[in-house]
Each structure stands twice: as C-alpha cells, then as structure tokens.
Design a protein around this motif. Structure first.
Motif, short mmCIF file in Angstrom:
data_model
loop_
_atom_site.label_atom_id
_atom_site.label_comp_id
_atom_site.label_asym_id
_atom_site.label_seq_id
_atom_site.Cartn_x
_atom_site.Cartn_y
_atom_site.Cartn_z
N GLY A 125 39.25 95.63 25.52
CA GLY A 125 40.09 94.78 26.59
C GLY A 125 39.40 93.71 26.91
N LEU A 126 38.58 93.51 26.85
CA LEU A 126 37.72 92.08 26.72
C LEU A 126 38.54 90.78 25.75
CD1 LEU A 126 34.24 92.57 28.12
CD2 LEU A 126 36.18 92.20 29.03
N VAL A 127 38.71 91.41 24.81
CA VAL A 127 39.21 90.98 23.52
C VAL A 127 41.08 90.76 23.50
CG1 VAL A 127 39.78 90.67 20.92
CG2 VAL A 127 37.60 91.13 22.16
N HIS A 128 42.07 91.59 24.25
CA HIS A 128 42.64 92.02 24.15
C HIS A 128 43.22 93.31 25.40
CE1 HIS A 128 47.17 91.46 24.41
NE2 HIS A 128 47.05 90.45 23.24
N LEU A 163 30.99 91.07 19.17
CA LEU A 163 31.78 90.35 19.73
C LEU A 163 30.01 89.09 19.93
CD1 LEU A 163 32.31 92.62 23.08
CD2 LEU A 163 33.51 90.88 21.60
N ALA A 164 28.57 89.51 19.97
CA ALA A 164 27.87 89.09 19.50
C ALA A 164 27.63 88.09 18.06
CB ALA A 164 26.32 89.87 19.33
N PHE A 165 28.70 88.42 17.21
CA PHE A 165 28.22 86.99 16.18
C PHE A 165 29.57 86.20 16.74
CE2 PHE A 165 30.16 86.36 11.83
CZ PHE A 165 29.60 86.55 10.83
N GLU A 166 30.80 86.42 16.85
CA GLU A 166 31.74 85.89 17.98
C GLU A 166 30.87 84.53 18.56
OE1 GLU A 166 36.15 87.42 18.08
OE2 GLU A 166 34.98 88.22 19.23
N ARG A 167 30.60 85.52 19.00
CA ARG A 167 29.12 84.15 20.14
C ARG A 167 29.20 83.78 19.49
NH1 ARG A 167 28.20 84.65 25.50
NH2 ARG A 167 25.68 83.33 25.99
N ALA A 168 27.94 84.02 18.22
CA ALA A 168 27.22 83.25 17.83
C ALA A 168 27.88 82.13 17.40
CB ALA A 168 26.34 83.88 16.06
N LEU A 183 21.46 80.34 16.63
CA LEU A 183 20.36 81.86 15.93
C LEU A 183 20.25 83.03 16.91
CD1 LEU A 183 18.91 80.14 13.16
CD2 LEU A 183 21.04 80.74 12.83
N ALA A 184 20.44 81.97 17.89
CA ALA A 184 19.73 83.44 18.79
C ALA A 184 20.85 84.39 18.41
CB ALA A 184 19.52 83.30 20.01
N SER A 185 22.13 83.98 18.81
CA SER A 185 23.77 84.82 19.02
C SER A 185 23.44 86.13 17.97
CB SER A 185 24.59 84.88 19.16
OG SER A 185 24.50 83.52 20.99
N LEU A 186 23.68 85.32 16.38
CA LEU A 186 23.33 85.73 15.09
C LEU A 186 22.29 87.16 15.15
CD1 LEU A 186 24.82 85.92 12.46
CD2 LEU A 186 22.93 84.50 11.57
N GLN A 318 43.09 83.11 15.89
CA GLN A 318 41.97 83.47 17.25
C GLN A 318 40.67 83.99 17.35
OE1 GLN A 318 44.82 84.07 20.50
NE2 GLN A 318 46.90 83.25 19.35
N ARG A 319 41.43 85.07 16.55
CA ARG A 319 39.89 85.92 16.69
C ARG A 319 39.30 86.20 15.31
NH1 ARG A 319 38.73 86.94 22.08
NH2 ARG A 319 36.77 87.80 21.51
N PRO A 320 39.09 85.12 14.13
CA PRO A 320 38.93 86.15 12.81
C PRO A 320 38.60 86.98 12.03
CG PRO A 320 37.72 84.04 13.17
CD PRO A 320 38.54 84.16 14.68
#
Length: 383
Positions: A125-128, A163-168, A183-186, A318-320
């Motif tokens: 739900g945080l995504v859609h 979600l962490a990958f997107e944040r990275a 790199l930290a989020s990755l 938008q969210r590949p």
C-alpha cells in the motif's frame, strides 16, 4: 493534507483492516493443509533441539532439507515461547476440522504467518493503496499467508528488499553525483534479500533476477555496486540458514538440486499441470471453491491481470523495479515445472501494484475524456 493523500491513506487503512479481517477468518476456519503437516512436526523437532541447546544437531538436521529452516525455526521459537504441547499428528487430517488438542499449534503458527501477510499488504500500500486493497482480498494470498506455510516471511522480506533497492536508486539520483546507487541502501536491499532466500529460495531468485537488469545496466563503479549488494546478501543468507553452517557449498547444492529433481519427479509429472497453469490460478479463485464460506470474494481474479496489463506501462515508468518483478516472476512461473498454487505469492504483490497503476491509468483516461467533453460541449452548442 491534499485530497489525494487523504484518499490514499484511507484506502491503505481499509486495505489493512480488510487484510486483518480476512486472514483472521482464514486462520480460524481453514482446515489443515498438506504442507502444514510437514512444517509443523519439523518445527517441534527444532524446538526440542533449541530447548536443549543442541546447536550442532540443529545445523545437521535434514528433515524437509529442501527448504531453508528459517521459517520453521520461527515457528519453533513461537511454540517454545507459548509452551504449546505437540498434538498427536495421527489425529490431524488434511481437509478435516482441526482436532481440539491441535487447535493451539495451528492458531499460534498461523498467526505468525498471517502477521507477515498483513505487513505485506501494508508495504504494498505504500507503493499503491489500490494494489494493497486487491492484495488484501486476494484468495490465494489470504490462504497461504493464513496457514503455517513458508510464504509469509520470505514474501515480506522480498518486498522490503525491493523498497530498499528503489531507495538506493532514488537516493543516488537525488544526490546528483553520477552514481547508479546509494550504496548503504543497496547493501540493505541485499541483506534483506538474503533473509528472503533463507526463508524460501524462489523469492530471492525471482526478485534477484528482477534486480539484475538494473545492476548490469550501470557501468560506473560496477565492482563497488556488486560488492555492496552481493556480500550482505550472502552474509545474511548464511547467518540465517543453519543448515548450511557445516558445509555451505555442498549443503546448498544438495538443497537446490532437490528442487530441480523434484520439479521432474513422478509426483509433479503425475499431476500433469500444463505450462499455463499459473494463468489459470490467476484467473480462477480456486480457494473460494475449496473452502466455502472462508473468503469474502474471489472477484479480484476477474480484474487483476487486465488491470495489471493496463498499468504495466505506467509502472515501468514510475516504479520500474516492480514492473521487472512482475514480468520476471510471471515468466518464472510459466517456465518452472512445479505449478503449485502457493507459488503465485512470488508475484502477487508486484501484480497488485501494476493493477493499482492500472486503476490510476483508467481514472486518468476517464477524467481526460470527461474534461474534453466538458470543453467541447459548449463549443458544439455555439456552433
């Protein structure tokens, strides 16, 4: 607060309430299922080893070795903490009501799984938020996260990893220093994916393959990027998988090759499920038929794939990463020989996000048509 934000928060809360209600209903009403009668006795064996501090035997235990022990260890810890006695498994029958002495073990372990499923809905739900509402009522997701299966925990960590990958990727773009990833989020994404793998291998396999185009597609600082992702993934996978401690490479190979051999075993061949069976599941809410009166609706299957197809282009823009997850996961399900329905949970969050994007796309198309008609109406009257 903008109206759009208020609507999104409202839909997310409704999705969480619906997910909780539906999974609570399923936890109490579903009869024992096949795999529960494999995982729960194993959980009691783990509980015995844990309570006796027999760590060497824990690492060497080979029952249900084809799946990593993490989820079964979590069930074992819950059974130890609750003091739930082991029932006589001979009295527990697949598809029959749970005998009264066995009710506590099913209730405790199923709620651990259901809690993970509800969190999956919340994170989706945080995504859609519309995607979360679809996932909340999806009969397959509700069934297999409301039973003591392996799906809830690795599915949750797979979403967290995405979600962490997107944040990275987003943090790197915001920094504007020409780096492909922060790199930290990755590293966090890799660590979370390692935990997902320690829950059930296919979750990490599908999500990892979805990450691959993004990791390969950036040439700069490639060595650092790969190290930041792969090393934490390997570390958490090994730490969370005691079955590998004595012989990591040999035991992992034995466990993985079991799945390949099983996918070509007599049991799978005899089931004779066609290559397109996952598409049948995605368009037929069979759990509603299997378990009358448990699930609120099977209607989500009528709209999930059409809306996901409509929303895929917007998701890709938008969210590949979610679009890649949905596509890679669907291809995996069609190619993999084992076609059990719980495998749908590998891609249901991603398909739900694409379907949510489809609703947004449909809304924009309708709103645009209404605006054009409103603008064109007076002009045509004046003419």
């Amino acid at each position: 607060m903008p109206l759009k934000r208020i609507l999104g928060v409202t839909l997310l809360l409704l999705a969480l309430l619906a997910a909780t209600w539906q999974r609570a209903r399923a936890v109490e009403r579903l009869p024992p299922d096949y795999d529960e009668l494999i995982y729960l006795p194993v959980a009691y064996r783990y509980a015995e080893l844990l309570s006796g501090g027999r760590w060497g035997e824990l690492a060497a235990y080979r029952e249900n070795f084809e799946h990593p022990p993490l989820v079964k260890l979590l069930y074992a810890l819950e059974l130890l903490a609750s003091g739930t006695p082991e029932p006589d498994w001979k009295t527990v029958r697949v598809g029959r009501p749970i005998p009264e002495p066995a009710v506590p073990v099913f209730r405790w372990t199923r709620w651990l799984s259901a809690g993970m499923g509800i969190l999956q809905v919340g994170l989706t739900g945080l995504v859609h938020p519309v995607g979360a509402l679809l996932l909340a009522f999806d009969a397959y997701h509700a069934k297999y996260t409301a039973q003591a299966y392996l799906e809830g925990v690795p599915g949750l960590f797979a979403i967290l990893s995405v979600l962490a990958f997107e944040r990275a990727r987003r943090r790197a773009l915001e920094a504007g220093q020409g780096r492909p990833f922060q790199l930290a989020s990755l590293a966090l994404s890799g660590a979370l994916l390692g935990v997902a793998a320690a829950g059930k291998y296919p979750y990490a396999m599908v999500v990892g393959l979805a990450f691959l185009p993004f990791l390969i597609g950036y040439g700069r600082a490639r060595g650092r990027v790969w190290a930041a992702f792969v090393l934490p993934a390997m570390a958490t996978f090994l730490i969370a998988n005691p079955a590998l401690w004595s012989n990591p490479v040999g035991n992992l190979w034995a466990s993985l090759t079991f799945h390949w051999n099983y996918s070509h075993s007599e049991h799978v061949v005899r089931s004779a499920l066609p290559w397109y069976q996952p598409l049948y599941y995605l368009t037929h809410a069979t759990p509603v038929r299997w378990h009358a009166g448990v699930f609120a609706t099977g209607a989500t299957v009528w709209v999930l794939l059409p809306l996901a197809a409509m929303g895929f282009p917007a998701t890709l823009r938008q969210r590949p990463v979610w679009a890649a997850w949905a596509l890679v996961g669907l291809v995996f399900l069609l190619l993999w020989s084992t076609k059990w329905p719980q495998y749908l949970l590998l891609i249901l969050p991603a398909l739900s996000v694409c379907a949510g994007m489809g609703v947004s796309t449909l809304y924009r198309l309708v709103a645009s048509a209404v605006r054009r008609r409103a603008v064109g109406g007076p002009q045509s009257l004046q003419g």
